[in-house]
Scaffold this motif. Structure first.
Motif, PDB file in Angstrom:
ATOM      1  N   MET A   1       0.738  -1.188  -0.014  1.00  0.00           N
ATOM      2  CA  MET A   1      -0.021   0.098   0.036  1.00  0.00           C
ATOM      3  C   MET A   1       0.767   1.131   0.014  1.00  0.00           C
ATOM      4  SD  MET A   1      -2.748   1.329   2.775  1.00  0.00           S
ATOM      5  CE  MET A   1      -2.366   0.046   3.896  1.00  0.00           C
ATOM      6  N   LYS A   2       0.459   2.198  -0.884  1.00  0.00           N
ATOM      7  CA  LYS A   2       1.278   3.505  -0.921  1.00  0.00           C
ATOM      8  C   LYS A   2       0.776   4.487   0.186  1.00  0.00           C
ATOM      9  CE  LYS A   2       0.009   3.542  -5.060  1.00  0.00           C
ATOM     10  NZ  LYS A   2      -0.171   3.794  -6.671  1.00  0.00           N
ATOM     11  N   LEU A   3       1.266   5.447   0.586  1.00  0.00           N
ATOM     12  CA  LEU A   3       0.941   6.290   1.298  1.00  0.00           C
ATOM     13  C   LEU A   3       1.197   7.733   0.881  1.00  0.00           C
ATOM     14  CD1 LEU A   3       2.496   5.419   5.157  1.00  0.00           C
ATOM     15  CD2 LEU A   3       0.378   5.104   3.993  1.00  0.00           C
ATOM     16  N   LYS A   4       0.117   8.574   1.042  1.00  0.00           N
ATOM     17  CA  LYS A   4       0.358   9.838   0.643  1.00  0.00           C
ATOM     18  C   LYS A   4      -0.065  10.792   1.714  1.00  0.00           C
ATOM     19  CE  LYS A   4      -1.492  12.872  -3.316  1.00  0.00           C
ATOM     20  NZ  LYS A   4      -1.915  13.036  -4.318  1.00  0.00           N
ATOM     21  N   PHE A   5       0.832  11.790   1.863  1.00  0.00           N
ATOM     22  CA  PHE A   5       0.451  12.728   3.139  1.00  0.00           C
ATOM     23  C   PHE A   5      -0.133  13.985   2.687  1.00  0.00           C
ATOM     24  CE2 PHE A   5       3.796   9.572   4.115  1.00  0.00           C
ATOM     25  CZ  PHE A   5       3.320   9.228   5.541  1.00  0.00           C
ATOM     26  N   SER A   6      -1.087  14.455   3.415  1.00  0.00           N
ATOM     27  CA  SER A   6      -1.696  15.934   3.072  1.00  0.00           C
ATOM     28  C   SER A   6      -0.671  16.955   3.637  1.00  0.00           C
ATOM     29  CB  SER A   6      -2.931  15.953   3.757  1.00  0.00           C
ATOM     30  OG  SER A   6      -2.895  16.019   5.016  1.00  0.00           O
ATOM     31  N   GLY A   7      -0.883  18.020   3.172  1.00  0.00           N
ATOM     32  CA  GLY A   7      -0.049  19.010   3.766  1.00  0.00           C
ATOM     33  C   GLY A   7      -0.310  19.339   5.175  1.00  0.00           C
ATOM     34  N   HIS A   8      -1.480  19.310   5.565  1.00  0.00           N
ATOM     35  CA  HIS A   8      -1.919  19.186   6.842  1.00  0.00           C
ATOM     36  C   HIS A   8      -1.134  18.128   7.864  1.00  0.00           C
ATOM     37  CE1 HIS A   8      -4.408  19.700  10.545  1.00  0.00           C
ATOM     38  NE2 HIS A   8      -4.430  18.350  10.412  1.00  0.00           N
ATOM     39  N   ALA A   9      -1.073  16.954   7.091  1.00  0.00           N
ATOM     40  CA  ALA A   9      -0.549  15.668   7.954  1.00  0.00           C
ATOM     41  C   ALA A   9       0.857  15.984   8.178  1.00  0.00           C
ATOM     42  CB  ALA A   9      -0.728  14.466   7.245  1.00  0.00           C
ATOM     43  N   MET A  10       1.718  16.448   7.381  1.00  0.00           N
ATOM     44  CA  MET A  10       2.965  16.787   7.050  1.00  0.00           C
ATOM     45  C   MET A  10       3.422  18.036   8.153  1.00  0.00           C
ATOM     46  SD  MET A  10       4.482  14.533   5.354  1.00  0.00           S
ATOM     47  CE  MET A  10       6.173  15.280   5.164  1.00  0.00           C
ATOM     48  N   ASP A  11       2.630  18.781   8.297  1.00  0.00           N
ATOM     49  CA  ASP A  11       3.041  20.003   9.318  1.00  0.00           C
ATOM     50  C   ASP A  11       2.606  19.355  10.748  1.00  0.00           C
ATOM     51  OD1 ASP A  11       3.237  21.817   6.937  1.00  0.00           O
ATOM     52  OD2 ASP A  11       0.957  22.531   7.351  1.00  0.00           O
ATOM     53  N   ASP A  28      -0.321  -0.097   9.240  1.00  0.00           N
ATOM     54  CA  ASP A  28      -0.198  -1.272   9.008  1.00  0.00           C
ATOM     55  C   ASP A  28      -0.470  -2.282  10.224  1.00  0.00           C
ATOM     56  OD1 ASP A  28       0.702  -1.076   6.572  1.00  0.00           O
ATOM     57  OD2 ASP A  28       2.810  -1.204   7.021  1.00  0.00           O
ATOM     58  N   HIS A  29      -0.111  -1.972  11.521  1.00  0.00           N
ATOM     59  CA  HIS A  29      -0.427  -2.771  12.733  1.00  0.00           C
ATOM     60  C   HIS A  29      -1.251  -2.125  13.715  1.00  0.00           C
ATOM     61  CE1 HIS A  29       2.926  -5.141  11.097  1.00  0.00           C
ATOM     62  NE2 HIS A  29       3.378  -4.039  10.923  1.00  0.00           N
ATOM     63  N   GLY A  30      -1.873  -0.913  13.598  1.00  0.00           N
ATOM     64  CA  GLY A  30      -2.743  -0.368  14.408  1.00  0.00           C
ATOM     65  C   GLY A  30      -3.959  -0.786  14.800  1.00  0.00           C
ATOM     66  N   GLU A  31      -4.802  -0.392  15.598  1.00  0.00           N
ATOM     67  CA  GLU A  31      -6.029  -0.819  16.118  1.00  0.00           C
ATOM     68  C   GLU A  31      -7.077   0.211  15.620  1.00  0.00           C
ATOM     69  OE1 GLU A  31      -8.901  -2.129  19.993  1.00  0.00           O
ATOM     70  OE2 GLU A  31      -6.532  -2.032  20.205  1.00  0.00           O
ATOM     71  N   PRO A  32      -8.037  -0.204  14.926  1.00  0.00           N
ATOM     72  CA  PRO A  32      -9.040   0.684  14.462  1.00  0.00           C
ATOM     73  C   PRO A  32      -9.855   1.399  15.610  1.00  0.00           C
ATOM     74  CG  PRO A  32      -9.237  -1.110  12.984  1.00  0.00           C
ATOM     75  CD  PRO A  32      -8.001  -1.325  14.105  1.00  0.00           C
ATOM     76  N   ILE A  33      -9.992   2.241  15.770  1.00  0.00           N
ATOM     77  CA  ILE A  33     -10.772   3.145  16.809  1.00  0.00           C
ATOM     78  C   ILE A  33     -12.239   3.693  16.130  1.00  0.00           C
ATOM     79  CG2 ILE A  33     -10.889   4.906  18.631  1.00  0.00           C
ATOM     80  CD1 ILE A  33      -7.880   4.685  18.761  1.00  0.00           C
ATOM     81  N   ALA A  34     -12.327   4.085  15.117  1.00  0.00           N
ATOM     82  CA  ALA A  34     -13.480   4.602  14.594  1.00  0.00           C
ATOM     83  C   ALA A  34     -13.255   4.904  13.010  1.00  0.00           C
ATOM     84  CB  ALA A  34     -13.666   6.156  15.106  1.00  0.00           C
ATOM     85  N   ASP A  35     -14.419   4.359  12.307  1.00  0.00           N
ATOM     86  CA  ASP A  35     -14.534   4.525  10.878  1.00  0.00           C
ATOM     87  C   ASP A  35     -15.466   5.665  10.616  1.00  0.00           C
ATOM     88  OD1 ASP A  35     -13.206   2.529  10.210  1.00  0.00           O
ATOM     89  OD2 ASP A  35     -14.677   1.169  10.802  1.00  0.00           O
ATOM     90  N   TYR A  36     -15.099   6.253   9.696  1.00  0.00           N
ATOM     91  CA  TYR A  36     -15.830   7.513   9.042  1.00  0.00           C
ATOM     92  C   TYR A  36     -16.382   7.311   7.588  1.00  0.00           C
ATOM     93  CZ  TYR A  36     -13.541   9.542  13.049  1.00  0.00           C
ATOM     94  OH  TYR A  36     -13.182   9.578  14.466  1.00  0.00           O
ATOM     95  N   TYR A  62      -8.823   5.710   2.553  1.00  0.00           N
ATOM     96  CA  TYR A  62      -8.354   4.514   1.800  1.00  0.00           C
ATOM     97  C   TYR A  62      -8.903   4.299   0.198  1.00  0.00           C
ATOM     98  CZ  TYR A  62      -6.095   0.263   0.053  1.00  0.00           C
ATOM     99  OH  TYR A  62      -5.542  -0.806  -0.772  1.00  0.00           O
ATOM    100  N   ASP A  63      -7.891   4.596  -0.676  1.00  0.00           N
ATOM    101  CA  ASP A  63      -8.423   4.627  -2.288  1.00  0.00           C
ATOM    102  C   ASP A  63      -8.021   3.236  -2.718  1.00  0.00           C
ATOM    103  OD1 ASP A  63      -9.082   4.872  -4.988  1.00  0.00           O
ATOM    104  OD2 ASP A  63      -7.606   6.358  -5.184  1.00  0.00           O
ATOM    105  N   SER A  64      -9.346   2.221  -2.719  1.00  0.00           N
ATOM    106  CA  SER A  64      -8.962   0.898  -3.014  1.00  0.00           C
ATOM    107  C   SER A  64      -8.542   0.806  -4.551  1.00  0.00           C
ATOM    108  CB  SER A  64     -10.153   0.228  -2.625  1.00  0.00           C
ATOM    109  OG  SER A  64     -11.386   0.707  -3.475  1.00  0.00           O
ATOM    110  N   ALA A  65      -8.803   1.901  -5.277  1.00  0.00           N
ATOM    111  CA  ALA A  65      -8.661   1.670  -6.764  1.00  0.00           C
ATOM    112  C   ALA A  65      -6.918   1.919  -6.982  1.00  0.00           C
ATOM    113  CB  ALA A  65      -9.186   2.838  -7.442  1.00  0.00           C
TER     114      ALA A  65
END
Length: 94
Positions: A1-11, A28-36, A62-65
């Motif tokens: 899976m590729k990661l793409k970071f928003s500018g907000h995320a990088m800041d 990759d290894h975390g526990e889901p807490i909430a889905d939107y 997540y963009d499955s395409a």
């Protein structure tokens, strides 16, 4: 899976000393807490993992395409807002 970071995320990551590899570990290894599921342009999820003994929350869509995780933000959860498990939001006093 590729990661793409928003500018907000990088800041936010830079301000909080969260490395891209930390975000990868959380996703990759975390526990889901909430889905939107209604988030746009992709349904998103809040995930928790402990990296080097530090709790980290990551929100990503997540963009499955394209098999790409679009990282919206990453942060260290505030103990004033989260229970000690960092999975449960504290109730606001009435």
């Amino acid at each position: 899976m590729k990661l793409k970071f928003s500018g907000h995320a990088m800041d936010r990551m830079f301000a909080r000393s969260i490395r891209p590899e930390d975000v990868r570990t959380v996703i990759d290894h975390g526990e889901p807490i909430a889905d939107y599921p209604d988030d746009r342009p992709f349904p998103s999820r809040l995930v928790l993992a402990f990296v080097d003994g530090r709790a980290i929350h990551v929100v990503f869509g997540y963009d499955s395409a394209t098999e790409t995780a679009h990282v919206v933000t990453a942060y260290i959860p505030d103990s004033a807002l989260w229970e000690s498990d960092f999975k449960t939001r504290k109730r606001k006093p009435r």
